[in-house]
Design a protein around this motif. Structure first.
Motif, PDB file in Angstrom:
ATOM      1  N   LEU A  60     -32.972 -58.943  15.483  1.00 52.97           N
ATOM      2  CA  LEU A  60     -34.402 -59.125  15.262  1.00 52.97           C
ATOM      3  C   LEU A  60     -34.761 -58.891  13.793  1.00 52.97           C
ATOM      4  O   LEU A  60     -35.512 -59.675  13.195  1.00 52.97           O
ATOM      5  CB  LEU A  60     -35.182 -58.167  16.162  1.00 52.97           C
ATOM      6  CG  LEU A  60     -36.695 -58.320  16.215  1.00 52.97           C
ATOM      7  CD1 LEU A  60     -37.224 -57.905  17.582  1.00 52.97           C
ATOM      8  CD2 LEU A  60     -37.389 -57.493  15.135  1.00 52.97           C
ATOM      9  N   PHE A  61     -34.223 -57.827  13.207  1.00 52.83           N
ATOM     10  CA  PHE A  61     -34.494 -57.542  11.796  1.00 52.83           C
ATOM     11  C   PHE A  61     -34.017 -58.691  10.906  1.00 52.83           C
ATOM     12  O   PHE A  61     -34.721 -59.110   9.982  1.00 52.83           O
ATOM     13  CB  PHE A  61     -33.811 -56.240  11.367  1.00 52.83           C
ATOM     14  CG  PHE A  61     -34.462 -55.000  11.900  1.00 52.83           C
ATOM     15  CD1 PHE A  61     -35.826 -54.937  12.102  1.00 52.83           C
ATOM     16  CD2 PHE A  61     -33.701 -53.884  12.198  1.00 52.83           C
ATOM     17  CE1 PHE A  61     -36.429 -53.793  12.594  1.00 52.83           C
ATOM     18  CE2 PHE A  61     -34.293 -52.734  12.694  1.00 52.83           C
ATOM     19  CZ  PHE A  61     -35.655 -52.690  12.891  1.00 52.83           C
ATOM     20  N   ARG A  64     -36.379 -61.807  11.305  1.00 50.23           N
ATOM     21  CA  ARG A  64     -37.717 -61.627  10.733  1.00 50.23           C
ATOM     22  C   ARG A  64     -37.647 -61.453   9.218  1.00 50.23           C
ATOM     23  O   ARG A  64     -38.580 -61.872   8.515  1.00 50.23           O
ATOM     24  CB  ARG A  64     -38.397 -60.425  11.385  1.00 50.23           C
ATOM     25  CG  ARG A  64     -38.652 -60.563  12.890  1.00 50.23           C
ATOM     26  CD  ARG A  64     -39.703 -61.617  13.230  1.00 50.23           C
ATOM     27  NE  ARG A  64     -39.161 -62.955  13.292  1.00 50.23           N
ATOM     28  CZ  ARG A  64     -38.550 -63.471  14.355  1.00 50.23           C
ATOM     29  NH1 ARG A  64     -38.382 -62.753  15.445  1.00 50.23           N
ATOM     30  NH2 ARG A  64     -38.103 -64.714  14.316  1.00 50.23           N
ATOM     31  N   ARG A  65     -36.582 -60.876   8.708  1.00 53.10           N
ATOM     32  CA  ARG A  65     -36.435 -60.774   7.251  1.00 53.10           C
ATOM     33  C   ARG A  65     -36.288 -62.163   6.635  1.00 53.10           C
ATOM     34  O   ARG A  65     -36.887 -62.457   5.588  1.00 53.10           O
ATOM     35  CB  ARG A  65     -35.219 -59.900   6.896  1.00 53.10           C
ATOM     36  CG  ARG A  65     -35.420 -58.401   7.111  1.00 53.10           C
ATOM     37  CD  ARG A  65     -34.185 -57.614   6.664  1.00 53.10           C
ATOM     38  NE  ARG A  65     -34.003 -57.708   5.215  1.00 53.10           N
ATOM     39  CZ  ARG A  65     -34.494 -56.857   4.341  1.00 53.10           C
ATOM     40  NH1 ARG A  65     -35.220 -55.837   4.760  1.00 53.10           N
ATOM     41  NH2 ARG A  65     -34.286 -57.010   3.051  1.00 53.10           N
ATOM     42  N   GLN A  66     -35.498 -63.011   7.278  1.00 55.59           N
ATOM     43  CA  GLN A  66     -35.328 -64.371   6.775  1.00 55.59           C
ATOM     44  C   GLN A  66     -36.648 -65.135   6.857  1.00 55.59           C
ATOM     45  O   GLN A  66     -37.018 -65.871   5.929  1.00 55.59           O
ATOM     46  CB  GLN A  66     -34.254 -65.101   7.587  1.00 55.59           C
ATOM     47  CG  GLN A  66     -33.924 -66.494   7.061  1.00 55.59           C
ATOM     48  CD  GLN A  66     -33.427 -66.484   5.630  1.00 55.59           C
ATOM     49  OE1 GLN A  66     -32.486 -65.763   5.306  1.00 55.59           O
ATOM     50  NE2 GLN A  66     -34.065 -67.252   4.746  1.00 55.59           N
ATOM     51  N   ILE A  78     -41.778 -56.408   5.966  1.00 53.18           N
ATOM     52  CA  ILE A  78     -41.741 -56.837   7.359  1.00 53.18           C
ATOM     53  C   ILE A  78     -40.831 -55.924   8.187  1.00 53.18           C
ATOM     54  O   ILE A  78     -41.167 -55.547   9.315  1.00 53.18           O
ATOM     55  CB  ILE A  78     -41.271 -58.304   7.454  1.00 53.18           C
ATOM     56  CG1 ILE A  78     -42.254 -59.218   6.731  1.00 53.18           C
ATOM     57  CG2 ILE A  78     -41.107 -58.721   8.903  1.00 53.18           C
ATOM     58  CD1 ILE A  78     -43.683 -59.111   7.208  1.00 53.18           C
ATOM     59  N   GLU A  79     -39.691 -55.537   7.613  1.00 55.00           N
ATOM     60  CA  GLU A  79     -38.788 -54.649   8.353  1.00 55.00           C
ATOM     61  C   GLU A  79     -39.436 -53.285   8.577  1.00 55.00           C
ATOM     62  O   GLU A  79     -39.304 -52.691   9.658  1.00 55.00           O
ATOM     63  CB  GLU A  79     -37.460 -54.488   7.631  1.00 55.00           C
ATOM     64  CG  GLU A  79     -36.487 -53.597   8.395  1.00 55.00           C
ATOM     65  CD  GLU A  79     -35.078 -53.566   7.813  1.00 55.00           C
ATOM     66  OE1 GLU A  79     -34.356 -52.585   8.074  1.00 55.00           O
ATOM     67  OE2 GLU A  79     -34.705 -54.525   7.101  1.00 55.00           O
ATOM     68  N   ARG A  83     -40.017 -51.708  12.196  1.00 51.97           N
ATOM     69  CA  ARG A  83     -39.433 -50.423  12.585  1.00 51.97           C
ATOM     70  C   ARG A  83     -40.503 -49.498  13.156  1.00 51.97           C
ATOM     71  O   ARG A  83     -40.277 -48.783  14.143  1.00 51.97           O
ATOM     72  CB  ARG A  83     -38.731 -49.759  11.397  1.00 51.97           C
ATOM     73  CG  ARG A  83     -37.415 -50.415  11.018  1.00 51.97           C
ATOM     74  CD  ARG A  83     -36.643 -49.601  10.004  1.00 51.97           C
ATOM     75  NE  ARG A  83     -35.393 -50.240   9.647  1.00 51.97           N
ATOM     76  CZ  ARG A  83     -34.272 -50.166  10.358  1.00 51.97           C
ATOM     77  NH1 ARG A  83     -34.257 -49.448  11.479  1.00 51.97           N
ATOM     78  NH2 ARG A  83     -33.174 -50.780   9.954  1.00 51.97           N
ATOM     79  N   ARG A  84     -41.686 -49.499  12.535  1.00 52.40           N
ATOM     80  CA  ARG A  84     -42.772 -48.656  13.043  1.00 52.40           C
ATOM     81  C   ARG A  84     -43.218 -49.136  14.422  1.00 52.40           C
ATOM     82  O   ARG A  84     -43.448 -48.323  15.333  1.00 52.40           O
ATOM     83  CB  ARG A  84     -43.956 -48.707  12.056  1.00 52.40           C
ATOM     84  CG  ARG A  84     -45.097 -47.779  12.449  1.00 52.40           C
ATOM     85  CD  ARG A  84     -44.650 -46.342  12.370  1.00 52.40           C
ATOM     86  NE  ARG A  84     -45.704 -45.429  12.760  1.00 52.40           N
ATOM     87  CZ  ARG A  84     -45.970 -45.048  14.003  1.00 52.40           C
ATOM     88  NH1 ARG A  84     -45.221 -45.504  15.004  1.00 52.40           N
ATOM     89  NH2 ARG A  84     -46.938 -44.214  14.264  1.00 52.40           N
ATOM     90  N   LEU A  85     -43.309 -50.448  14.595  1.00 49.85           N
ATOM     91  CA  LEU A  85     -43.686 -51.015  15.889  1.00 49.85           C
ATOM     92  C   LEU A  85     -42.650 -50.675  16.958  1.00 49.85           C
ATOM     93  O   LEU A  85     -42.992 -50.348  18.100  1.00 49.85           O
ATOM     94  CB  LEU A  85     -43.837 -52.528  15.786  1.00 49.85           C
ATOM     95  CG  LEU A  85     -45.054 -53.058  15.027  1.00 49.85           C
ATOM     96  CD1 LEU A  85     -44.970 -54.576  14.903  1.00 49.85           C
ATOM     97  CD2 LEU A  85     -46.335 -52.671  15.745  1.00 49.85           C
TER      98      LEU A  85
END
Length: 381
Positions: A60-61, A64-66, A78-79, A83-85
């Protein structure tokens, strides 16, 4: 200085309204996401799948980073948001019940189950529908009846009481698992195997009593006797989200002398030094850089807790005294370099230690950046 644009206030208000609308939409999306992750937790719990999935999280990371990079956004931002979510998602998923790995378990008895750490495990077993009983100091007259049909007995008392309590458990059912939760392992394992002929395992939860669940938490496991008979217990910990790290008892105790004892002792000594020097802690906090604030946070955090807990850990093994004396000697050795103005010797030492850390030094530098940002954001003004 005045703004030359007479419509400035109107334009600013319009943009702020647009931001408010976007933020409102974000809240609705987060609410929707939380509802879905709660369903995921219920689905996983129903079949005994661990809540935490390392491969899924890493994938997932990466995606979403891409996506963030393609959109011209900061991948790190975004990461951080994700991570907080995910931390909140794990809490919501952790609120659901858990599959009971061993429905044949008759009873779980937690000695010290009303204590801070013991109560964490009482709650977890109850949420997994195990029958749980607790033994506290006043319950010992009835302990024989409480223990008669136990399938698992966990000793969760302070280190100084562990041996005494274990010696009271000399009449357990043959198939009953006997385990302890102390931060030293060789001595409790020896005592447990001496009083009980059945399965024995030493456990060390690497977290405090303030945890809300075991997701991403580590439990060290030290084999005692008949591991095939307590394998279901290890699997239950994994269902709760814990990572199990198996190690020999003597290796555990050697590592803990550095991971826990030395760090706690040096932190306590540093706090004692600050107090004795009459340091103005308010000024220290106000003028601190993020890294020093983080250090102060770790020192202050320790002194907000039970002193007996740390005394028990530090005083539990007298062999630790020699190791701490070696630490003190090395402190004085480096201080001598400073006293003699021998910068070359100091730099050589630094380079040697840096080489010993190897790639971990760079990894830790990167990992600490987000921690320092968080410490700076929490700084009180």
């Amino acid at each position: 200085m005045t703004n030359s644009d007479p419509d400035f206030d109107k334009k600013l208000t319009s943009l702020r309204d647009e931001i408010d609308e976007i933020d409102s939409d974000l809240v609705k999306l987060l609410q929707r996401r939380l509802a879905v992750t709660s369903k995921v937790g219920q689905l996983k719990s129903g079949v005994g799948r661990p809540i935490y999935d390392a491969k899924r999280e890493a994938s997932l990371f990466a995606k979403r980073r891409q996506q963030a990079s393609d959109a011209g956004l900061s991948p790190d931002l975004i990461e951080d948001v994700l991570r907080r979510l995910m931390r909140d998602s794990y809490v919501s998923q952790d609120a659901s019940g858990y599959r009971c790995v061993n429905p044949e378990c008759k009873k779980v008895v937690v000695v010290g189950g009303k204590g801070q750490l013991g109560s964490v495990f009482v709650d977890l077993f109850q949420r997994s529908s195990y029958q749980v009983a607790i033994i506290e100091q006043n319950d010992w007259p009835n302990s024989e009846a409480i223990l008669a049909d136990a399938s698992l007995v966990i000793v969760a008392v302070p280190i100084r009481l562990t041996t005494m309590v274990i010696n009271h458990l000399n009449n357990l059912p043959n198939e009953c698992i006997l385990a302890d939760l102390t931060s030293i392992k060789e001595s409790p394992l020896f005592e447990m195997k001496k009083v009980h002929a059945g399965p024995v395992v030493g456990l060390h939860p690497m977290f405090g009593p303030d945890v809300t669940g075991l997701i991403k938490q580590t439990i060290i496991s030290c084999e005692g006797r008949n591991p095939e008979q307590y394998q279901w217990l290890i699997e239950q910990f994994e269902v709760w989200g814990a990572k199990i790290y198996p190690v020999q008892a003597h290796e555990h105790d050697e590592a803990m002398s550095m991971v826990q004892v030395m760090r706690h002792f040096s932190t306590i000594a540093y706090g004692y030094h600050l107090m004795s020097e009459g340091a103005d802690i308010e000024n220290l906090v106000a003028m601190s850089s993020p890294i020093y604030r983080l250090e102060l946070i770790m020192v202050g955090r320790l002194f907000a807790q039970d002193p007996t807990l740390y005394a028990d850990i530090i005083f539990a093994n007298k062999d630790n005294v020699s190791m701490m004396k070696r630490f003190a000697y090395r402190f004085l050795e480096l201080l001598e370099d400073v006293s003699l103005d021998d910068k070359d010797a100091f730099v050589d030492m630094f380079n040697n230690v840096s080489g010993w850390f190897g790639d971990y030094a760079g990894d830790f530098l990167e990992e600490s950046k987000s921690m320092l940002l968080k410490a700076n954001e929490l700084k009180k003004h």
